[in-house]
Design a protein around this motif. Structure first.
Motif, mmCIF file in Angstrom:
data_model
loop_
_atom_site.group_PDB
_atom_site.id
_atom_site.type_symbol
_atom_site.label_atom_id
_atom_site.label_comp_id
_atom_site.label_asym_id
_atom_site.label_seq_id
_atom_site.Cartn_x
_atom_site.Cartn_y
_atom_site.Cartn_z
ATOM 1 N N LYS A 212 -80.249 -48.485 -25.043
ATOM 2 C CA LYS A 212 -81.867 -47.818 -25.319
ATOM 3 C C LYS A 212 -82.310 -47.241 -24.025
ATOM 4 N N LEU A 213 -82.417 -45.871 -24.218
ATOM 5 C CA LEU A 213 -82.731 -44.989 -23.200
ATOM 6 C C LEU A 213 -84.519 -45.244 -22.776
ATOM 7 N N SER A 214 -84.708 -45.009 -21.533
ATOM 8 C CA SER A 214 -86.364 -45.150 -21.209
ATOM 9 C C SER A 214 -87.050 -43.974 -21.792
ATOM 10 N N ASP A 215 -88.201 -43.962 -21.887
ATOM 11 C CA ASP A 215 -89.147 -42.977 -22.344
ATOM 12 C C ASP A 215 -89.110 -41.661 -21.602
ATOM 13 N N THR A 216 -88.721 -41.898 -20.197
ATOM 14 C CA THR A 216 -88.702 -40.818 -19.231
ATOM 15 C C THR A 216 -87.284 -40.434 -18.852
ATOM 16 N N TYR A 217 -86.185 -40.793 -19.911
ATOM 17 C CA TYR A 217 -85.150 -40.366 -19.080
ATOM 18 C C TYR A 217 -84.692 -38.991 -19.546
ATOM 19 N N ASP A 218 -85.314 -38.166 -20.461
ATOM 20 C CA ASP A 218 -84.975 -36.781 -20.245
ATOM 21 C C ASP A 218 -85.954 -35.959 -19.693
ATOM 22 N N SER A 219 -86.625 -36.395 -18.825
ATOM 23 C CA SER A 219 -87.670 -35.881 -17.897
ATOM 24 C C SER A 219 -86.963 -34.788 -17.113
ATOM 25 N N PHE A 220 -85.304 -34.801 -16.747
ATOM 26 C CA PHE A 220 -85.125 -33.757 -15.948
ATOM 27 C C PHE A 220 -84.690 -32.631 -16.611
ATOM 28 N N LEU A 221 -85.102 -32.585 -18.025
ATOM 29 C CA LEU A 221 -85.131 -31.202 -18.716
ATOM 30 C C LEU A 221 -86.464 -30.210 -18.193
ATOM 31 N N GLN A 222 -87.430 -31.055 -17.776
ATOM 32 C CA GLN A 222 -88.734 -30.335 -17.554
ATOM 33 C C GLN A 222 -88.400 -29.338 -16.407
ATOM 34 N N ASN A 223 -87.363 -29.738 -15.493
ATOM 35 C CA ASN A 223 -87.250 -28.844 -14.433
ATOM 36 C C ASN A 223 -86.754 -27.666 -14.313
ATOM 37 N N LEU A 224 -86.155 -27.357 -15.769
ATOM 38 C CA LEU A 224 -85.155 -26.364 -15.727
ATOM 39 C C LEU A 224 -85.872 -25.207 -16.652
ATOM 40 N N ASP A 225 -85.480 -24.003 -16.320
ATOM 41 C CA ASP A 225 -85.529 -22.681 -16.889
ATOM 42 C C ASP A 225 -84.814 -22.601 -18.230
ATOM 43 N N LEU A 226 -85.364 -23.163 -19.228
ATOM 44 C CA LEU A 226 -84.578 -23.476 -20.537
ATOM 45 C C LEU A 226 -84.353 -22.274 -21.289
ATOM 46 N N ASP A 227 -85.144 -21.176 -21.271
ATOM 47 C CA ASP A 227 -85.340 -20.238 -22.298
ATOM 48 C C ASP A 227 -85.369 -18.736 -21.517
ATOM 49 N N ASN A 228 -84.277 -18.374 -21.096
ATOM 50 C CA ASN A 228 -84.280 -17.130 -20.272
ATOM 51 C C ASN A 228 -82.824 -16.428 -20.253
ATOM 52 N N ASP A 229 -82.946 -15.307 -20.719
ATOM 53 C CA ASP A 229 -81.554 -14.680 -20.718
ATOM 54 C C ASP A 229 -80.861 -14.396 -19.467
ATOM 55 N N GLU A 230 -81.445 -14.372 -18.447
ATOM 56 C CA GLU A 230 -80.874 -13.694 -17.208
ATOM 57 C C GLU A 230 -80.072 -15.390 -16.731
ATOM 58 N N ASN A 231 -80.316 -16.258 -17.254
ATOM 59 C CA ASN A 231 -79.441 -17.510 -16.930
ATOM 60 C C ASN A 231 -78.150 -17.386 -17.596
ATOM 61 N N LEU A 232 -77.860 -16.599 -18.513
ATOM 62 C CA LEU A 232 -76.538 -16.448 -19.008
ATOM 63 C C LEU A 232 -75.648 -16.002 -17.920
ATOM 64 N N MET A 233 -75.931 -15.609 -16.860
ATOM 65 C CA MET A 233 -74.954 -15.182 -15.973
ATOM 66 C C MET A 233 -74.776 -16.355 -14.858
ATOM 67 N N VAL A 234 -75.220 -17.459 -15.169
ATOM 68 C CA VAL A 234 -74.896 -18.852 -14.580
ATOM 69 C C VAL A 234 -74.184 -19.520 -15.263
ATOM 70 N N PRO A 235 -72.853 -19.661 -14.997
ATOM 71 C CA PRO A 235 -71.797 -20.268 -15.806
ATOM 72 C C PRO A 235 -72.104 -21.644 -16.542
ATOM 73 N N ALA A 236 -72.976 -22.285 -15.947
ATOM 74 C CA ALA A 236 -73.256 -23.778 -16.509
ATOM 75 C C ALA A 236 -74.357 -23.886 -17.684
ATOM 76 N N TYR A 237 -75.045 -22.596 -17.709
ATOM 77 C CA TYR A 237 -76.128 -22.377 -18.662
ATOM 78 C C TYR A 237 -75.884 -22.420 -19.970
ATOM 79 N N ARG A 238 -74.599 -21.584 -20.274
ATOM 80 C CA ARG A 238 -73.874 -21.686 -21.596
ATOM 81 C C ARG A 238 -73.717 -23.087 -22.264
ATOM 82 N N PRO A 239 -72.747 -23.904 -21.399
ATOM 83 C CA PRO A 239 -72.679 -25.251 -21.920
ATOM 84 C C PRO A 239 -73.720 -26.126 -22.040
ATOM 85 N N PHE A 240 -74.769 -25.544 -21.013
ATOM 86 C CA PHE A 240 -76.066 -26.256 -21.054
ATOM 87 C C PHE A 240 -76.881 -26.206 -22.382
#
Length: 326
Positions: A212-240
């Motif tokens: 049972k995950l805490s309510d704040t577990y996925d807060s790490f997603l808030q720190n990320l630039d989720l929707d940005n085509d320029e990030n396609l040139m960052v290797p880990a962005y595609r699996p992310f």
């Protein structure tokens, strides 16, 4: 004043978060500029080399392994060079002249760079080696830790990667600012993939336990630039982003759509406005459907054709669909 290791650890994590929140000051898109990547990879079993960025560019090797690739590039980023069943990363800014040599049998350790961004590219070799060395020795134990201990383990791994960058620059000089920004994004997206894998891997390795995950577990997603085509040139962005779609789909119980393909399409429609990123995700979803359920793929192929804006991926998926259907 003497700072404790614990204080330094948390301070580095804080700095990385601040860096990610800051607006990106370095443009990653350029006007088309002639860029040359040349060199020699000896003992290669194949004579075709691919440079993979937003699209893929191919170059022939001669019998001795020498090659020269010239193209009008528009994106700065961490590209991937693929040769037979080996691959390695290379940092490129449009207009660069880069030379790379190595022995196929001992890649990536034998890679040597000259020309533009040699320091940054030589670090990528060290970075990949460090990442491999700090992988968990026992994945079962790693992914069945309590939530708090698991997060601590991931933060320790992330901190090692940031510390290593600082130590390398102390010895070899500071990185290009854009490269440093890309590398910071790479570490952050990579850590996020590990964190999103936690629920699935925990249940796989401990099927009789209840997580049972805490309510704040996925807060790490808030720190990320989720929707940005320029990030396609960052290797880990595609699996992310691929994992993000699966992770969010597993959490969403509100949709009335029964099929996995339909639910994924709906989520992509809702979350991703960046054209190239959405195209990449639609392609991944359709590939998965074709491979695992040709009937479901047949149902969703018309909708896929409407959504897919990348002609190369559309052609690839239609050919794969036709081959599987027959």
């Amino acid at each position: 004043m003497i700072l404790s290791k614990k204080y330094i650890h948390h301070f580095l994590i804080f700095l990385s978060a601040v860096f990610l929140f800051a607006c990106k000051e370095h443009h990653r898109s350029f006007k088309p500029t002639t860029t040359v990547i040349s060199g020699q990879i000896t003992s290669a079993p194949e004579l075709i080399l691919s440079l993979q960025g937003v699209s893929t560019i191919k170059s022939a090797l001669d019998a001795s392994g020498k090659f020269s690739l010239s193209s009008e590039l528009t994106e700065a980023g961490i590209y991937r060079i693929i040769l037979a069943d080996q691959s390695f990363y290379i940092y490129i800014e449009p207009g660069a002249r880069i030379s790379v040599t190595g022995d196929y049998r001992t890649l990536p350790e034998s890679l040597m760079y000259k020309g533009d961004h040699a320091k940054e590219n030589q670090y990528l070799v060290a970075y990949e080696k460090l990442k491999a060395s700090i992988e968990p020795e026992d994945y079962g134990m790693f992914f069945t830790q309590s939530e708090a201990e698991f997060i601590k383990s991931v933060e320790y791994r992330t901190n090692r990667l940031y510390e290593d960058q600082q130590e390398y620059q102390k010895k070899n000089g500071t990185f290009d600012p854009l490269f440093e920004e890309l590398l910071s994004d790479e570490v952050a997206f990579d850590a996020a993939v590990v964190k999103m894998n936690y629920p699935d891997y925990y249940r796989y390795f401990a099927p009789d336990s209840v997580l049972k995950l805490s309510d704040t577990y996925d807060s790490f997603l808030q720190n990320l630039d989720l929707d940005n085509d320029e990030n396609l040139m960052v290797p880990a962005y595609r699996p992310f982003v691929s994992k993000f779609v699966e992770y969010k789909m597993a959490q969403d119980t509100s949709t009335q759509e029964a099929t996995a393909t339909g639910r994924k399409f709906n989520l992509i429609d809702k979350v991703f406005q960046s054209v190239k990123t959405a195209a990449y995700l639609y392609h991944n979803v359709m590939q998965d459907a074709i491979e695992n359920s040709i009937n479901e793929a047949a149902v969703w192929m018309p909708e896929y054709r409407k959504r897919q804006t990348d002609a190369e991926w559309l052609k690839m998926d239609e050919e794969l669909f036709a081959a599987r259907e027959n």
